[in-house]
Write a protein that holds these residues in place. Sequence first.
Motif, PDB file in Angstrom:
ATOM      1  N   LEU A   1      47.682  40.043  37.304  1.00 48.82           N
ATOM      2  CA  LEU A   1      48.273  41.226  36.681  1.00 48.82           C
ATOM      3  C   LEU A   1      49.662  41.448  37.245  1.00 48.82           C
ATOM      4  O   LEU A   1      49.864  41.363  38.464  1.00 48.82           O
ATOM      5  CB  LEU A   1      47.419  42.463  36.948  1.00 48.82           C
ATOM      6  CG  LEU A   1      45.984  42.414  36.433  1.00 48.82           C
ATOM      7  CD1 LEU A   1      45.231  43.672  36.864  1.00 48.82           C
ATOM      8  CD2 LEU A   1      45.949  42.260  34.930  1.00 48.82           C
ATOM      9  N   GLU A   2      50.599  41.733  36.377  1.00 52.11           N
ATOM     10  CA  GLU A   2      51.943  42.098  36.815  1.00 52.11           C
ATOM     11  C   GLU A   2      52.016  43.619  36.890  1.00 52.11           C
ATOM     12  O   GLU A   2      51.797  44.311  35.906  1.00 52.11           O
ATOM     13  CB  GLU A   2      52.999  41.578  35.857  1.00 52.11           C
ATOM     14  CG  GLU A   2      54.410  41.931  36.328  1.00 52.11           C
ATOM     15  CD  GLU A   2      55.460  41.448  35.367  1.00 52.11           C
ATOM     16  OE1 GLU A   2      56.156  40.477  35.708  1.00 52.11           O
ATOM     17  OE2 GLU A   2      55.576  42.052  34.285  1.00 52.11           O
ATOM     18  N   HIS A   3      52.292  44.104  38.084  1.00 51.51           N
ATOM     19  CA  HIS A   3      52.420  45.540  38.331  1.00 51.51           C
ATOM     20  C   HIS A   3      53.897  45.868  38.515  1.00 51.51           C
ATOM     21  O   HIS A   3      54.553  45.294  39.383  1.00 51.51           O
ATOM     22  CB  HIS A   3      51.661  45.940  39.596  1.00 51.51           C
ATOM     23  CG  HIS A   3      50.181  45.805  39.473  1.00 51.51           C
ATOM     24  ND1 HIS A   3      49.370  46.880  39.226  1.00 51.51           N
ATOM     25  CD2 HIS A   3      49.365  44.730  39.552  1.00 51.51           C
ATOM     26  CE1 HIS A   3      48.120  46.482  39.172  1.00 51.51           C
ATOM     27  NE2 HIS A   3      48.087  45.174  39.360  1.00 51.51           N
TER      28      HIS A   3
ATOM     29  N   GLU B   1      37.169  39.691  27.272  1.00 53.35           N
ATOM     30  CA  GLU B   1      38.096  40.696  26.755  1.00 53.35           C
ATOM     31  C   GLU B   1      39.407  40.693  27.522  1.00 53.35           C
ATOM     32  O   GLU B   1      40.481  40.750  26.913  1.00 53.35           O
ATOM     33  CB  GLU B   1      37.488  42.099  26.780  1.00 53.35           C
ATOM     34  CG  GLU B   1      38.422  43.126  26.156  1.00 53.35           C
ATOM     35  CD  GLU B   1      37.829  44.514  26.048  1.00 53.35           C
ATOM     36  OE1 GLU B   1      38.622  45.467  25.934  1.00 53.35           O
ATOM     37  OE2 GLU B   1      36.589  44.654  26.069  1.00 53.35           O
ATOM     38  N   ILE B   2      39.342  40.603  28.849  1.00 47.98           N
ATOM     39  CA  ILE B   2      40.618  40.614  29.599  1.00 47.98           C
ATOM     40  C   ILE B   2      41.411  39.347  29.287  1.00 47.98           C
ATOM     41  O   ILE B   2      42.635  39.385  29.204  1.00 47.98           O
ATOM     42  CB  ILE B   2      40.432  40.844  31.102  1.00 47.98           C
ATOM     43  CG1 ILE B   2      41.783  41.257  31.700  1.00 47.98           C
ATOM     44  CG2 ILE B   2      39.864  39.646  31.823  1.00 47.98           C
ATOM     45  CD1 ILE B   2      41.725  41.991  32.988  1.00 47.98           C
ATOM     46  N   GLU B   3      40.710  38.244  29.045  1.00 46.13           N
ATOM     47  CA  GLU B   3      41.410  37.007  28.682  1.00 46.13           C
ATOM     48  C   GLU B   3      42.129  37.174  27.341  1.00 46.13           C
ATOM     49  O   GLU B   3      43.224  36.641  27.144  1.00 46.13           O
ATOM     50  CB  GLU B   3      40.418  35.845  28.624  1.00 46.13           C
ATOM     51  CG  GLU B   3      41.067  34.491  28.495  1.00 46.13           C
ATOM     52  CD  GLU B   3      40.062  33.371  28.667  1.00 46.13           C
ATOM     53  OE1 GLU B   3      40.384  32.404  29.387  1.00 46.13           O
ATOM     54  OE2 GLU B   3      38.957  33.455  28.087  1.00 46.13           O
ATOM     55  N   SER B   4      41.550  37.941  26.439  1.00 47.75           N
ATOM     56  CA  SER B   4      42.179  38.173  25.137  1.00 47.75           C
ATOM     57  C   SER B   4      43.421  39.058  25.245  1.00 47.75           C
ATOM     58  O   SER B   4      44.192  39.165  24.292  1.00 47.75           O
ATOM     59  CB  SER B   4      41.178  38.809  24.161  1.00 47.75           C
ATOM     60  OG  SER B   4      40.976  40.177  24.461  1.00 47.75           O
TER      61      SER B   4
ATOM     62  N   ILE C   1      37.707  47.741  30.056  1.00 44.62           N
ATOM     63  CA  ILE C   1      37.722  46.352  29.609  1.00 44.62           C
ATOM     64  C   ILE C   1      36.313  45.808  29.810  1.00 44.62           C
ATOM     65  O   ILE C   1      35.754  45.909  30.907  1.00 44.62           O
ATOM     66  CB  ILE C   1      38.753  45.533  30.406  1.00 44.62           C
ATOM     67  CG1 ILE C   1      40.154  46.100  30.175  1.00 44.62           C
ATOM     68  CG2 ILE C   1      38.686  44.052  30.025  1.00 44.62           C
ATOM     69  CD1 ILE C   1      41.194  45.588  31.131  1.00 44.62           C
ATOM     70  N   ASN C   2      35.739  45.253  28.759  1.00 44.71           N
ATOM     71  CA  ASN C   2      34.364  44.778  28.799  1.00 44.71           C
ATOM     72  C   ASN C   2      34.307  43.274  29.021  1.00 44.71           C
ATOM     73  O   ASN C   2      34.290  42.491  28.068  1.00 44.71           O
ATOM     74  CB  ASN C   2      33.636  45.168  27.498  1.00 44.71           C
ATOM     75  CG  ASN C   2      33.498  46.667  27.403  1.00 44.71           C
ATOM     76  OD1 ASN C   2      32.883  47.298  28.248  1.00 44.71           O
ATOM     77  ND2 ASN C   2      34.107  47.252  26.385  1.00 44.71           N
TER      78      ASN C   2
ATOM     79  N   VAL D   1      48.811  42.137  31.710  1.00 49.15           N
ATOM     80  CA  VAL D   1      47.974  40.973  31.996  1.00 49.15           C
ATOM     81  C   VAL D   1      48.841  39.728  31.858  1.00 49.15           C
ATOM     82  O   VAL D   1      49.361  39.437  30.784  1.00 49.15           O
ATOM     83  CB  VAL D   1      46.765  40.884  31.034  1.00 49.15           C
ATOM     84  CG1 VAL D   1      45.902  39.670  31.375  1.00 49.15           C
ATOM     85  CG2 VAL D   1      45.941  42.167  31.088  1.00 49.15           C
ATOM     86  N   LYS D   2      49.012  39.031  32.958  1.00 50.56           N
ATOM     87  CA  LYS D   2      49.867  37.840  32.944  1.00 50.56           C
ATOM     88  C   LYS D   2      49.074  36.565  32.669  1.00 50.56           C
ATOM     89  O   LYS D   2      49.510  35.713  31.908  1.00 50.56           O
ATOM     90  CB  LYS D   2      50.603  37.722  34.278  1.00 50.56           C
ATOM     91  CG  LYS D   2      51.572  36.571  34.295  1.00 50.56           C
ATOM     92  CD  LYS D   2      52.651  36.736  35.283  1.00 50.56           C
ATOM     93  CE  LYS D   2      53.621  35.585  35.104  1.00 50.56           C
ATOM     94  NZ  LYS D   2      54.720  35.650  35.976  1.00 50.56           N
TER      95      LYS D   2
END
Length: 150
Positions: free
Chosen positions: A126-128, A9-12, A4-5, A112-113
Amino acid sequence: MRTINGIDEIESLIGQGLGSSEWMTMDQDAINTFADATGDHQWIHVDEARAAEGPYGATIVHGFFTLSLIPKFSTEVFTIEGVSIRVNYGLNKVRFLQPVLVGSRLRGIINVKDVIRGEKGTQVILEHTIEIDGQDRPACVAEVVTLLVE
């Protein structure tokens, strides 16, 4: 493994899955080592003879051992580039939904929550879900909060 860059990106990826880890077999040696490290030698975890006569018919993995596998599973699923610091910030919620019998295979599934930007950094929630091979219900579901600083 997924790369993840950066935070954009993680927000997307909010609401999306990042993937799943490899399966890991939980053996008695690992359970005993965890018991030694934490001082939790409750018979249901370490006394194989007594546990065979107990409610589950075998020893079970400590709930906190199951939870502690999250970093291992995470490193198998994803990495985040473009941040200078990535640290544990906390847990919003943890549930142990069913016991893990010795010999069971576990894997982590990560979604990704939420992503919350703030002055001191960005909180990634993050939901694991830690699955047990062959079981309908997971062993554990946890919301993990990681702080990212660019």
